[in-house]
Design an enzyme around this catalytic site. Sequence first.
Site, PDB file in Angstrom:
ATOM      1  CB  CYS A 117      -0.985  -0.083   1.175  1.00 35.69           C
ATOM      2  SG  CYS A 117      -2.025   1.488   1.156  1.00 35.69           S
ATOM      3  CG  HIS A 132      -5.564  -2.308  -1.588  1.00 33.01           C
ATOM      4  ND1 HIS A 132      -4.571  -2.748  -0.898  1.00 33.01           N
ATOM      5  CD2 HIS A 132      -5.254  -1.040  -1.831  1.00 33.01           C
ATOM      6  CE1 HIS A 132      -3.849  -1.999  -0.348  1.00 33.01           C
ATOM      7  NE2 HIS A 132      -3.937  -0.670  -0.930  1.00 33.01           N
ATOM      8  CD  GLU A 133      -6.641   1.510  -4.478  1.00 35.36           C
ATOM      9  OE1 GLU A 133      -6.768   2.390  -3.605  1.00 35.36           O
ATOM     10  OE2 GLU A 133      -5.468   0.887  -4.462  1.00 35.36           O
ATOM     11  CG  HIS A 177      -7.238   2.530   0.685  1.00 32.85           C
ATOM     12  ND1 HIS A 177      -6.766   2.836   1.962  1.00 32.85           N
ATOM     13  CD2 HIS A 177      -6.444   1.853  -0.211  1.00 32.85           C
ATOM     14  CE1 HIS A 177      -5.431   2.661   1.732  1.00 32.85           C
ATOM     15  NE2 HIS A 177      -5.280   1.859   0.671  1.00 32.85           N
TER      16      HIS A 177
END
Length: 179
Positions: free
Chosen positions: A104, A146-147, A150
């Site tokens: 990251c 993953h995004e 976030h």
Amino acid sequence: MRHGSIPGAHGRVRTLGLLGDPVLRAPCAEVTDFGPELAALVEDLFATMYAAHGVGLAANQIGEALRVFVYDCPDDEDERHLGHVVNPRLVETGGVVVRGPEGCLSLPGLEAGTERHDEAVVTGFTLTGEPVTVRGTGFFARCLQHECDHLEGRIYADHLTGRRHRKLMRQVARASWHR
């Protein structure tokens, strides 16, 4: 993004937020204004992602608590996927769960074996408000998950348990960037 331009070419590189910044841990707000400020944010996201040699970047990683991310990421067949999603929703995950190295830009220089599905579908909008569906497999599916994490205030370390989590947190504590 100007039509026909290279993503990020007109953006400015912004400071990346690092683990410990509160904006990384709070769910992001829905985008309601699809105007020039959003287009500028997408350009800045691309410019910052490319400067940091990343494959994806969420708006909160540059201090903007809005539901937007960009990507320029290969899948496992080395096909390039390039784009952005506004107000994304991870609507489907499937295939098999694979533990693979994940890093990251907000935890620079670190990575850990993280379990993710190898298929993912995200729906949302373009910066002009057009509906979009993005399907990913392999590494690109990992990027999409993953995004989306976030934008919910989660990082990949939240998926780790036991020894893997303890090891990553020790590395964070020793990292030169950690406050």
